[in-house]
Design an enzyme around this catalytic site. Structure first.
Site, short mmCIF file in Angstrom:
data_model
loop_
_atom_site.label_atom_id
_atom_site.label_comp_id
_atom_site.label_asym_id
_atom_site.label_seq_id
_atom_site.Cartn_x
_atom_site.Cartn_y
_atom_site.Cartn_z
N GLU A 1 88.16 29.23 55.66
CA GLU A 1 87.92 30.66 55.89
C GLU A 1 89.10 31.43 55.34
OE1 GLU A 1 87.35 31.93 59.96
OE2 GLU A 1 86.54 33.84 59.30
N GLY B 1 96.12 31.30 63.81
CA GLY B 1 96.18 30.63 65.11
C GLY B 1 95.39 29.33 65.13
N MET C 1 91.19 27.48 63.76
CA MET C 1 89.98 27.66 62.97
C MET C 1 88.82 26.89 63.57
SD MET C 1 88.60 29.12 60.44
CE MET C 1 86.84 28.92 60.21
N GLU C 2 87.68 27.55 63.66
CA GLU C 2 86.52 27.05 64.41
C GLU C 2 85.59 26.13 63.62
OE1 GLU C 2 86.93 30.33 63.42
OE2 GLU C 2 85.03 31.22 62.82
N ASN C 3 86.05 25.45 62.57
CA ASN C 3 85.20 24.55 61.79
C ASN C 3 84.27 23.74 62.69
OD1 ASN C 3 87.13 25.12 59.58
ND2 ASN C 3 88.45 23.79 60.81
N HIS D 1 88.66 30.59 72.51
CA HIS D 1 88.17 31.39 71.37
C HIS D 1 87.46 30.50 70.34
CE1 HIS D 1 88.45 34.84 68.51
NE2 HIS D 1 88.49 33.87 67.61
N GLU D 2 88.09 29.45 69.92
CA GLU D 2 87.48 28.61 68.88
C GLU D 2 86.24 27.90 69.42
OE1 GLU D 2 88.66 29.44 66.14
OE2 GLU D 2 90.56 30.24 66.88
N GLU E 1 84.05 37.92 65.17
CA GLU E 1 85.40 37.97 65.74
C GLU E 1 85.51 38.93 66.93
OE1 GLU E 1 87.31 35.72 65.31
OE2 GLU E 1 86.78 34.86 63.37
#
Ligand code: TRP
Ligand code: ZN
Length: 868
Positions: A120, A260, A262-264, A296-297, A319
């Site tokens: 991203e 911070g 990443m939500e992969n 969050h992720e 987001e």
């Protein structure tokens, strides 16, 4: 610069010319030469038989269509154009990349000894030629091949389906992700780790393996992240009825990371700062940060991954919503008031500043040159406030109905902000027609309130006027739909029921016009209004409160946030007045009543310690700066310090007593324990400015059995410039110099050191064995805090701070433009300062602009800032 970077516009969105249903990737990993084979199943969508793929920094090794070499193509500046294609075909592309040389940390790179990816927003195009846009969703199958001894763990998205041995001590693992996804959610990791494992059973009975991968030797620092992950999974089921959808959830902590986390899909990659913690290495703030980011992720799995964004202009769709969800998670698990206060501080400080800067943009931007520049406080934090306002307007039940409809309509697809608002509107029946302006209009509205009490008619009228100043990129502004939460109190502190036109009305007023008057009936005495409760909209409030009204609200407002906010407004009055005093060569002074109000807070036996700590905290220098069109850096610093000294001196006995009572023998991270430490350390920060300061701080440092107390002592010593500062800093560095993450706290203290020689020390500190400009965490801690949290030294009249910033930025422009682009923000606001300072900052920006290899990231910001 090769070519002047071009802007993209939201209005120019076009559906992709082709779709890709499946992609099979093979990575043959080598440090300097990794071969990537990508086999995609492609189908033409529109008119054209030409396919243009994105690609950057790639060496093309082979191009085949349906298994045979294809010649009809042209390599572009940043991609490839392939012509005369059949309607349906298999596309094979082989590229060669150099992960070791990748210091920008986008695409495939090496972090320490491990390979990892960051795709991203547009990093996948640095791995292979592809339709690197979020509305192209494909099923991924990924095979990773690497040396077995060096890289025993080979990870990618989804489920592990096969593995085997290869020649020359290499091995391979094949992963399959059943959920179609855009390229930005792709991830790969190869390395040697310690793994913390646990399990989660979802509400419908699915067994999920949880795995957290950390550098060898760090296993004892992964437990809080795991506990937070389990809490997040449970919470999303309970509050949002959303459950996890794969058999495995992996989190990998890496030391080199631009953001911070990443939500992969199925394979989150985290900055190690948001995973690693134990009581000797992490502060309470670190623990809470880990909980929030892990949450969050995880929450992105639904809001981001299952429903993704159609294009990057829609970034706030995932987001803003996911920040809202992580804020609610933290509030449900901890103190709602304290969480709200800290979120509001971010909006009122740095977000308002961004809205007023040359980079101002709506939460859904219209024009972008470099997408990485739009992962902003506006898109994230103001975006969350916009979701929160909808939650306020619809209520929890209506909001949840909206979420349900949103998933019914858009699960498995790429959606827009408009889709989200429509779902909320359709599910609840609440019109959001005017409310949609929050998505397209930038800037911070000012809401001016005036009141009139009519004793004869027993009516109380609130006149509410809203105005939004023009912003850099948008001159015309319209009135917004502002949910404005109010409560009225009698002199005794009773709540006066709100009634209009003979009927009871809710606390949340719908402000929709430029000026609007609300008349409340049956008000038998002059009331005291509590306005913009819970910060019900991201606006600047202006109301002429007297000191007496504010001290009244500090005690009597029914809502904790409103009490805190009254205290902040009272402080704000005195800060403003004292800035003028200082400018006129007068003394800083606080009234007796103000001191007594804070004494009352400190002595209260009903308030939670964590909340008292917030009540006693002054607004930051940056927040105060945001109140002015022309910022007097030195006067503001002088006033904030003088007010601390006055409060410390006047309240010394109470601060001291509280400090000693709150001592805890053992360290736990229960919320109540965190709260007691927060208040105790707030007391210490004040006491540092008294005669006993040096002894107290020194003693706390020596006796501390946890990092929170250690850092609190060092921070107090640093801010107050205590004699013990150097000794404490030296001791800490001796103890932790081998651990970059722990040293970050030390680097940050060097960065915001208020001493006269701070910049010289910072320059020496860059030679510290734990420091490296190649590591974003180190850079942000030392350099970032100097630029953004050391106003007096950074803005030194000599200009040395600006010249230093210029040097660093010119260097980082080549090595890591994304990090450089975050560091530069304080310089963009040069018009806020006096003429000499403006000229010096401008010279640095001009110097950057003249560089022939200026990255797009800095190009966009520098040019905007220098425009008129
Ligand atoms: N989507 C990530 C998040 O919200 C943000 C992010 C992580 C990111 N790494 C990035 C954005 C790199 C741009 C570039 O947590
Ligand atoms: Zn996010």
């Amino acid at each position: 610069m090769a070519q002047t970077p071009q802007a993209k516009y939201r209005k120019d969105y076009k559906a992709p010319s082709h779709l890709i249903s499946d992609i099979e990737l093979t990575f043959d990993l080598h440090d300097t030469a990794t071969t990537v084979t990508a086999v995609s199943q492609v189908k033409q969508q529109g008119e054209t038989a030409t396919l243009t793929l994105d690609g950057e920094g790639l060496e093309l090794k082979a191009l085949q269509v349906n298994g045979t070499d294809w010649q009809d193509y042209t390599l572009l500046e940043a991609g490839i154009e392939i012509r005369a294609l059949p309607e349906v075909f298999e596309l094979t592309i082989i590229t060669l990349i150099n992960p070791e040389a990748n210091t920008a940390l986008e695409g495939l790179y090496k972090s320490g000894g491990a390979f990892c990816t960051q795709c991203e927003a547009e990093g996948f195009r640095r791995i292979t030629y592809y339709l690197d846009r979020p509305d192209v969703l494909a099923k991924y199958t990924t095979t990773v091949i690497a040396d077995k001894a060096q890289y025993p763990f080979l990870l990618s998205n989804g489920n592990k389906v096969e593995q085997g041995e290869a020649e020359q001590g290499r091995h391979w693992v094949k992963w399959q992700d059943p959920h179609p996804k855009p390229a930005y959610l792709f991830a790969l990791v190869a390395g040697d780790f310690d793994v913390l494992r646990d399990k989660f059973v979802t509400q419908s009975g699915r067994n999920v393996d949880l795995e957290i991968f950390v550098d060898k030797g760090n296993l004892d620092r992964a437990h809080h992240a795991m506990a937070s992950l389990i809490n997040a999974m449970k919470w999303d089921e309970t509050r949002f009825d959303l459950e996890y959808d794969l058999d495995i959830y992996m989190v990998v902590a890496v030391d080199f990371f631009n953001m911070g986390a990443m939500e992969n899909k199925g394979l989150n990659i985290f900055n190690s700062k948001y995973v690693l913690a134990n009581d000797q290495t992490a502060t309470d703030t670190d623990y809470l940060g880990i909980e929030a980011v892990i949450g969050h992720e995880y929450f992105h799995n639904w809001t981001g991954n299952r429903v993704t964004c159609r294009d990057w202009f829609q970034l706030s769709l995932k987001e803003g919503l996911t920040v809202f969800r992580d804020q609610e998670f933290s509030s449900d698990l901890g103190s709602r008031a304290v969480n709200r206060i800290n979120n509001v501080r971010i909006i009122r400080g740095p977000q308002f500043a961004e809205d007023a800067s040359p980079m101002s943009h709506p939460i859904r931007p219209d024009k972008v040159i470099e997408m990485n520049n739009f992962y902003t406080l506006t898109v994230y934090e103001k975006g969350s406030e916009v979701i929160r306002m909808m939650h306020t307007l619809l209520g929890e039940a209506g909001f949840q109905k909206g979420m349900k409809l949103y998933f019914e309509r858009h699960d498995g697809t790429a959606a827009t902000c408009e889709d989200f608002v429509s779902a909320m509107e359709d599910a609840s029946g609440v019109s959001l027609k005017q409310f949609r302006l929050w998505y397209s209009q930038s800037g911070t509205p000012t809401v001016k309130v005036s009141s009139e009490y009519d004793a004869n008619a027993q009516t109380y009228a609130l006149t509410i006027a809203q105005h939004t100043e023009p912003t850099h990129e948008q001159k015309e502004k319209q009135p917004l739909h502002i949910p404005f939460d109010v409560e009225l109190y009698s002199k005794k502190g009773d709540v006066i029921p709100l009634q209009c036109h003979g009927k009871p009305v809710a606390n949340v007023l719908n402000v929709t016009e430029a000026t609007q008057t609300f008349v409340f009936e049956n008000v038998v005495e002059q009331p005291i209004p509590s306005l913009l409760r819970e910060f019900s909209a991201p606006v600047k409030l202006e109301y002429n409160y007297s000191d007496e009204e504010l001290t009244f609200l500090m005690v009597h407002a029914t809502n904790e946030f409103a009490r805190w906010d009254a205290g902040q407004m009272l402080l704000a009055k005195y800060i403003r007045a004292n800035v003028e005093n200082v400018q006129q060569g007068k003394q800083v002074a606080l009234s007796e009543a103000v001191v007594d109000a804070f004494r009352g807070v400190l002595l209260s036996d009903v308030l939670e310690p964590a909340f008292v700590a917030e009540m006693l905290s002054l607004p930051s220098h940056n927040e105060v700066s945001g109140w002015y069109k022309r910022v007097d850096v030195d006067a503001i610093a002088q006033v904030l310090k003088a007010i601390k000294v006055i409060l410390a001196t006047e309240l010394q006995d109470e601060l001291s007593a509280t400090y000693h009572t709150l001592k805890q023998a053992d360290y736990t991270i229960e919320h109540a324990a965190i709260g007691r430490r927060a208040l105790r350390n707030t007391c210490l920060a004040y006491l540092a400015y008294t005669a006993q300061g040096n002894a107290l701080v020194n003693a706390q440092y020596t006796q501390a059995n946890n990092m929170t107390d250690t850092i609190a002592a060092m921070s107090a010593a640093n801010s107050a410039g205590l004699a013990c500062r150097e000794a404490l800093m030296a001791d800490y560095s001796d103890k932790w110099k081998h651990d970059g993450l722990v040293m970050d706290k030390w680097f940050a203290l060097q960065g915001c050191n208020p001493a006269d020689n701070a910049l010289d020390v910072i320059k020496q500190t860059m030679n510290h064995e734990a420091f490296s400009l190649k590591n974003p965490n180190r850079t942000r801690s030392l350099i970032g805090s100097f630029l953004s949290a050391n106003p007096v030294r950074f803005h030194a009249k000599s200009g040395e701070g600006y010249r230093f910033a210029g040097e660093i930025l010119r260097e980082m422009n080549s090595s890591n433009p994304q990090v450089a682009s975050r560091l530069i923000d304080p310089l963009l606001k040069f018009r806020l300062y006096d003429d000499e300072r403006q000229a010096m900052i401008k010279a640095e920006l001009e110097g950057l602009k003249a560089m022939d290899n200026l990255a797009r990231d800095l190009f966009e910001k520098v040019n905007k800032a220098l425009e008129n």
